[in-house]
Design an enzyme around this catalytic site. Structure first.
Site, short mmCIF file in Angstrom:
data_model
loop_
_atom_site.label_atom_id
_atom_site.label_comp_id
_atom_site.label_asym_id
_atom_site.label_seq_id
_atom_site.Cartn_x
_atom_site.Cartn_y
_atom_site.Cartn_z
N LYS A 1 47.32 58.68 -32.33
CA LYS A 1 47.57 59.29 -30.89
C LYS A 1 48.23 57.78 -29.89
CE LYS A 1 43.97 59.49 -27.73
NZ LYS A 1 42.67 60.24 -27.45
N ASP B 1 36.06 64.98 -32.93
CA ASP B 1 35.90 63.95 -32.08
C ASP B 1 34.57 63.67 -31.44
OD1 ASP B 1 37.22 61.94 -30.62
OD2 ASP B 1 38.64 63.06 -29.92
N ARG C 1 34.14 55.21 -21.00
CA ARG C 1 35.63 55.20 -21.38
C ARG C 1 36.28 54.03 -20.63
NH1 ARG C 1 37.31 61.15 -22.23
NH2 ARG C 1 36.27 61.52 -20.48
N ASP D 1 20.75 66.09 6.39
CA ASP D 1 21.94 64.87 6.54
C ASP D 1 22.34 64.76 4.99
OD1 ASP D 1 19.65 63.58 5.26
OD2 ASP D 1 19.82 61.87 6.95
N GLY D 2 21.80 65.43 4.11
CA GLY D 2 22.59 65.27 2.76
C GLY D 2 21.71 64.17 1.91
N GLU D 3 21.09 63.29 2.45
CA GLU D 3 20.10 62.28 1.75
C GLU D 3 19.24 63.04 0.65
OE1 GLU D 3 18.57 59.42 4.35
OE2 GLU D 3 20.64 58.78 4.80
C1 R5P Z 1 39.23 58.75 -27.12
O1 R5P Z 1 39.10 57.86 -26.48
C2 R5P Z 1 37.88 59.85 -27.36
O2 R5P Z 1 37.61 59.60 -28.47
C3 R5P Z 1 38.34 61.15 -27.24
O3 R5P Z 1 39.42 61.67 -27.93
C4 R5P Z 1 38.80 61.29 -25.89
O4 R5P Z 1 37.78 60.83 -24.63
C5 R5P Z 1 38.85 62.95 -25.51
O5 R5P Z 1 39.32 63.09 -24.42
P1 R5P Z 1 40.48 64.25 -23.67
O6 R5P Z 1 39.65 65.57 -24.08
O7 R5P Z 1 40.31 64.13 -22.28
O8 R5P Z 1 41.45 64.08 -24.36
#
Ligand code: R5P
Length: 314
Positions: A194, A221, A97, A39-41
């Site tokens: 950005k 990043d 995020r 059942d997916g559990e």
């Molecule tokens: C910004 O908030 C983070 O440091 C990254 O730049 C971001 O999460 C990268 O996400 P994506 O690859 O979706 O642009």
């Protein structure tokens, strides 16, 4: 009385990470049977007895939704079976995020997720979580939560692989990682501007880079996910410095939506390197020793706090 080794249970797919951590710590990797009922559990059985032992559940949390219930059930099973303390080692920590309400009615999932984990575990260890509007994990996690920072590892990789690097952060949020990486690499750094207009719509503008001719741009990043941040930065850089060395892309967490790696290569990335917090072909920087150090400290602190009675074999 003999202190028993800590016990690590891997979520499916995390066996290698658990074995490497266990090797570094003289810990034991516990056996788990986990499968889906028709059942997916989810069915979970711990085949190694956690009673009285310090337990860590090893599970990186990229694309987390299918992993959360197994994670909660593993941690819960360890507690039900009498583990002394049960923590979570999530090399990538999900749901960091959405750390604010950007539009009316939105759930601040960073807080909701932290609440779920704080109920399920006694501690948490992770690598460079996305701490931005929430400055510290302790602000949202009610259990000891350790963020291991790997800027030095990124810096060391850059020193060993890139000549005359200029470290570049794609946005103001990246300054915290980029400044640490630049210091570790003894290199200069700049941070771009950005504006994110949507999940898939990112504008980036460059500062004046004329003073950096001859440098190799290294975009750094914490996360590459949709890739729009890295791609926008890369394209702007290629336009502005077409005659210079092609940029290298370095990130901590290789989330990489489908096709993103290829699009970065097509956009002119000379090389794309990530840490192994999330398994991916771009992994080139090993975080396991740093994670093992934090885990050793966690287990030692728990023993010092006097959980020792439960944590020793009869
Ligand atoms: C910004 O908030 C983070 O440091 C990254 O730049 C971001 O999460 C990268 O996400 P994506 O690859 O979706 O642009």
């Amino acid at each position: 009385m003999i202190a028993r080794a800590p016990l690590l249970f891997p979520l499916p797919g995390n066996e290698t990470m658990a074995e490497r951590l266990a090797l570094a710590l003289d810990a034991e990797v516990g056996e788990v049977a986990m499968r889906d009922f028709p059942d997916g559990e989810t069915y979970v059985r711990l085949l190694t007895d956690p009673a009285g032992r310090q337990v860590g559940i090893v599970g990186t949390l990229a694309r987390p939704n299918d992993k959360i219930l197994p994670l909660l059930f593993l941690a819960g099973a360890a507690r039900q079976l009498g583990a002394a303390r049960t923590g979570i080692i999530a090399a990538y920590l999900a749901y960091m995020r959405q750390d604010a309400r950007f539009h009316p009615g939105e759930a601040i999932t960073a807080r909701l997720f932290a609440d779920v984990i704080s109920r399920a575990a006694d501690w948490l260890i992770t690598i460079d979580p996305h701490l931005h509007r929430i400055a510290e994990l302790d602000t949202i996690y009610r259990v000891p939560a350790t963020a291991v920072h790997v800027a030095e590892l990124l810096g060391a990789w850059i020193v060993g692989n890139v000549s005359q690097p200029l470290i570049i952060g794609p946005d103001e949020e990246s300054r915290q990682w980029v400044s640490g990486v630049a210091a570790a690499a003894s290199a200069p750094f700049v941070v771009l501007s950005k504006v994110r207009k949507g999940d898939e719509d990112v504008d980036i503008s460059l500062p004046d880079l004329t003073g950096y001719q001859g440098y190799t741009p290294v975009l750094v990043d914490d996360i590459i996910s949709s890739g729009h941040t890295m791609l926008a930065a890369l394209r702007q850089l290629r336009r502005a410095t077409a005659a210079g060395a092609p940029p290298v892309c370095v990130a901590v967490h290789a989330l990489f939506d489908a096709g993103v790696h290829d699009r970065l290569v097509a956009a002119g990335a000379a090389r794309i390197v990530t840490t192994n917090t999330i398994p991916h072909t771009s992994n080139g920087i090993d975080v396991v020793p740093a994670l093992a150090t934090a885990l050793r400290d966690q287990f030692a602190a728990a023993a010092d706090r006097g959980g020792a009675l439960n944590e020793r074999a009869p």
